[in-house]
Design a protein around this motif. Structure first.
Motif, PDB file in Angstrom:
ATOM      1  N   UNK A 242     -73.900 -32.148 -43.560  1.00 20.11           N
ATOM      2  CA  UNK A 242     -74.234 -31.955 -44.577  1.00 20.11           C
ATOM      3  C   UNK A 242     -75.878 -31.165 -44.613  1.00 20.11           C
ATOM      4  N   UNK A 243     -76.768 -31.362 -43.667  1.00 17.74           N
ATOM      5  CA  UNK A 243     -78.124 -31.214 -43.828  1.00 17.74           C
ATOM      6  C   UNK A 243     -78.029 -29.583 -43.496  1.00 17.74           C
ATOM      7  N   UNK A 244     -77.188 -29.060 -42.533  1.00 21.38           N
ATOM      8  CA  UNK A 244     -76.804 -27.853 -42.018  1.00 21.38           C
ATOM      9  C   UNK A 244     -76.120 -26.717 -43.716  1.00 21.38           C
ATOM     10  N   UNK A 245     -75.357 -27.634 -43.778  1.00 16.54           N
ATOM     11  CA  UNK A 245     -75.141 -26.953 -45.604  1.00 16.54           C
ATOM     12  C   UNK A 245     -76.673 -26.759 -46.709  1.00 16.54           C
ATOM     13  N   UNK A 246     -76.925 -27.901 -46.561  1.00 15.47           N
ATOM     14  CA  UNK A 246     -78.025 -26.943 -47.036  1.00 15.47           C
ATOM     15  C   UNK A 246     -79.012 -26.730 -47.031  1.00 15.47           C
ATOM     16  N   UNK A 247     -79.431 -26.426 -45.705  1.00 13.77           N
ATOM     17  CA  UNK A 247     -80.273 -25.361 -44.973  1.00 13.77           C
ATOM     18  C   UNK A 247     -79.624 -23.848 -45.210  1.00 13.77           C
TER      19      UNK A 247
END
Lengths: 308, 308
Positions: free
Chosen positions: B201-206
């Motif tokens: 999820x964090x990588x999508x946000x990044x």
């Protein structure tokens, strides 16, 4: 064998202790009575699979738990002085006498967080329960025997409903004051959820009881056990009770699911890169073997997926 | 009926959307073929229980999924213009043609995050898969039809093993670029664990894709589904796929467990005080009824505990 990809979370503990309860809490709540030879092999296989501590049996009266009526014979066959502690449950001073005669080095006592369950399980009040445990703990410690205290019904109770967090903290701290070296906080009926778990741990810490004194004991009655274990890791818990294969039903709810399955916990810990020392393949083989003995499908999702 | 004590976590979302997949993903992976009347009643009961969106069926060729061969008849019986969206899966343009003719207003497409599964499932490469979906999404949107994109094998793949997080982000973003309104990130074989979920999820946000574009789709093959859902809540995910009763096996692993059970998710959300709009009692009744139709024990722990 399929395994999870490892993604660490630096906020979680680097290592945890899995306290295996299958031979006691698991078999105690199975309807079948397992032969002594099978119990002996079960404990031996769990130790060989790397479990660092295995609760072996209970010296409760056979009238109440016929499944574990052979406690003394089992203990006589097991290496009670070995490197892996093999605690036994003792319900009272008579149980302690039998355990000490058998050469037991670690005991566990089973307390209630609620008045209703103290009455139902021990026919006593909370105060009387603690008074009853006082000489058990004192005499055990005088004999150099370590005492763990289970606190049951920490999240909900079939008679009282929701259990106030402060009440659990109060009972737990009184058990530590008696001389217990660890509390195992049990969600006996499986109703707790993640924030409730974290709140309970934080409230113990606020009262001066750090996570080094606490173990969590989850039941999967409503499917919450592993989510709750993840939540507990996040607040620093490093000891988790679990039962190989998910052995053990739920004594106070109509449910096929009992203890958190050791294999499902190991899978999560492996994925999180948290050390535990358990060999998952050996453990799955052991649970498949035990499920054949019990002629029952294993409750553990990992055992069902990998043990086929 | 036993319910959890509510303990809120202010860091979690106040409300979530449960995207019910039982009638499609659940029944598609059950061996029994359920009569049209039962499917109709199933969708109607799920809507009546408060599910805010229910994926109704799939316009995949009956040769591949005989369980859902009656897709057009089912859609004809359901209120496709009602307040509750009833998406259907379409595999390709032919499926889209049939869906549009039937009056469908919401579709879902089923993409792979890995080359191996694209080859196995669609007999194509990842690039060809996206080229194939391009006219499906464009024509659907031109017709005013909303498109959700499933991304399968986001955590592991039976052929490739662990799947790199960046590859999932890349495939997902290309599907959004085509015009999909939501990605459903699927742990198709259930191997993911909590920190892996949060990392994805964090990588999508990044990469610029916020959680409002993301849904999580967990399978309970290794018992991780609900722990992963809790982890996803912690990073702001507010849409969760779930299947009433835990319907649906796991297509690529020997396992009795399939989709995250809607009831087990609802139990956790209730305990966390997170709004979802679903009536647990009605849902349990529906899953008990469906388990009788299928002559199969429900996979959901909550249904087994409360539905007896």
């Amino acid at each position: 064998m399929t395994r999870p990809m490892v993604v660490r979370d630096p906020a979680l503990p680097a290592a945890v202790t899995i306290y295996e309860v299958g031979p006691r809490d698991g078999l105690q709540n199975e309807s079948a009575i397992v032969p002594l030879e099978v119990k002996t092999e079960f404990v031996e296989r769990l130790v060989a699979a790397g479990l660092p501590i295995v609760e072996a049996t209970s010296f409760v009266h056979p009238k109440w738990v016929p499944q574990l009526a052979d406690a003394a014979e089992l203990v006589a066959r097991l290496p009670m002085d070995g490197a892996v502690p093999l605690p036994v449950l003792v319900p009272n001073e008579r149980g302690l006498d039998r355990a000490l005669e058998s050469g037991v080095r670690h005991i566990a006592i089973f307390a209630s967080a609620t008045e209703a369950f103290a009455l139902k399980n021990l026919n006593s009040t909370l105060d009387d329960q603690l008074a009853m445990f006082e000489p058990v703990v004192a005499r055990a410690r005088a004999a150099g025997v370590d005492v763990r205290a289970y606190v049951s019904m920490c999240f909900g109770d079939p008679w009282e409903g929701a259990v106030p967090v402060d009440q659990v903290v109060s009972v737990g701290r009184r058990l530590l004051d008696l001389g217990a070296s660890q509390l195992s906080l049990g969600d006996t009926i499986g109703v707790g959820t993640a924030a409730h778990v974290q709140e309970l741990v934080r409230r113990f810490e606020a009262a001066g009881t750090g996570t080094e004194w606490l173990a969590m004991h989850f039941h999967d009655t409503y499917g919450q056990a592993l989510a709750n274990a993840h939540a507990a890791l996040q607040v620093g818990i490093t000891t988790f009770d679990a039962s190989a294969g998910g052995l053990g039903g739920c004594p106070y709810a109509e449910s096929a699911t009992g203890n958190l399955a050791t294999e499902d916990l190991v899978w999560m810990l492996d994925g999180l890169g948290i050390e535990h020392g358990v060999d998952l393949s050996s453990l799955v083989e052991t649970s498949v073997w035990m499920s054949r003995v019990l002629q029952k499908e294993p409750a553990s999702a990992v055992v069902r997926a990998l043990g086929a």
